[in-house]
Design a protein around this motif. Structure first.
Motif, short mmCIF file in Angstrom:
data_model
loop_
_atom_site.label_atom_id
_atom_site.label_comp_id
_atom_site.label_asym_id
_atom_site.label_seq_id
_atom_site.Cartn_x
_atom_site.Cartn_y
_atom_site.Cartn_z
N VAL A 35 0.83 -1.20 0.00
CA VAL A 35 0.00 0.00 0.00
C VAL A 35 0.87 1.26 0.00
O VAL A 35 0.63 2.19 -0.77
N LEU A 36 1.91 1.28 0.84
CA LEU A 36 2.78 2.46 0.90
C LEU A 36 3.44 2.75 -0.44
O LEU A 36 3.64 3.92 -0.79
N ASP A 37 3.76 1.72 -1.16
CA ASP A 37 4.42 1.88 -2.45
C ASP A 37 3.54 2.58 -3.47
O ASP A 37 4.03 3.10 -4.46
N LYS A 38 2.24 2.64 -3.21
CA LYS A 38 1.30 3.24 -4.17
C LYS A 38 0.78 4.60 -3.73
O LYS A 38 -0.02 5.21 -4.43
N ILE A 39 1.21 5.08 -2.58
CA ILE A 39 0.68 6.33 -2.03
C ILE A 39 1.73 7.43 -2.13
O ILE A 39 2.92 7.20 -1.94
N HIS A 40 1.29 8.63 -2.40
CA HIS A 40 2.19 9.78 -2.52
C HIS A 40 2.88 10.05 -1.18
O HIS A 40 2.24 9.96 -0.12
N GLU A 65 13.01 0.35 3.66
CA GLU A 65 12.98 -0.84 2.81
C GLU A 65 12.51 -0.49 1.40
O GLU A 65 13.02 -1.02 0.42
N LEU A 66 11.52 0.38 1.33
CA LEU A 66 10.94 0.77 0.04
C LEU A 66 11.69 1.92 -0.64
O LEU A 66 11.32 2.34 -1.73
N LYS A 67 12.71 2.41 0.04
CA LYS A 67 13.48 3.56 -0.48
C LYS A 67 12.60 4.80 -0.67
O LYS A 67 12.75 5.57 -1.61
N LEU A 68 11.66 4.97 0.26
CA LEU A 68 10.75 6.12 0.24
C LEU A 68 11.02 7.09 1.39
O LEU A 68 10.40 8.16 1.45
N ALA A 69 11.91 6.75 2.29
CA ALA A 69 12.10 7.55 3.50
C ALA A 69 12.47 9.00 3.19
O ALA A 69 11.92 9.92 3.78
N ALA A 70 13.40 9.21 2.29
CA ALA A 70 13.85 10.57 1.98
C ALA A 70 12.69 11.42 1.45
O ALA A 70 12.50 12.57 1.87
#
Length: 129
Positions: A35-40, A65-70
């Motif tokens: 789900v997080l991978d699909k949310i802005h 893990e998803l490389k979305l932290a930054a």
């Protein structure tokens, strides 16, 4: 019968937040990652004010893990950024800074206390082995 304090129909954003909170509180993070991978990132950032420090750390771990932290950290309000940055070890913070453009990295460094900022800058200046 519905509670008069509860809005009749949740907005899509509050539905998303409720879903993410439920998934975050489950022991299996697999569905949360999907789900997080699909949310802005801005929508994910809004969750941080609703979370306990422990939940924030679990969410951060998943975002790394998803490389979305930054991208998510960049979207946080400054006060929330300061609290979240405090949770990160220097190595992770350095990783975040490396994923940001120079202006955003400088902004994040400016939020840190002077002692920690100096530690980070010293580690950034070290040559790679």
């Amino acid at each position: 019968m519905s509670d008069p304090e509860t809005p009749r129909g949740p907005t899509p954003r509050s539905q998303r937040q409720s879903l993410l909170l439920r998934l975050l509180r489950r022991p299996n993070p697999k569905q949360l990652r999907r789900v997080l991978d699909k949310i802005h990132p801005a929508d994910i950032a809004q969750l941080f004010v609703l979370l306990t420090p422990d939940e924030q750390q679990r969410l951060l771990a998943t975002l790394f893990e998803l490389k979305l932290a930054a991208r998510v950290l960049r979207e946080l309000e400054e006060e929330t950024q300061a609290r979240v940055l405090h949770l990160l070890p220097n190595e992770q913070l350095i990783g975040v800074l490396g994923r940001l453009n120079a202006d955003d990295a400088v902004d994040l460094l400016g939020i840190l206390g002077s002692e920690r900022r100096e530690q980070i800058l010293e580690q950034l200046d070290r040559p790679l082995a």
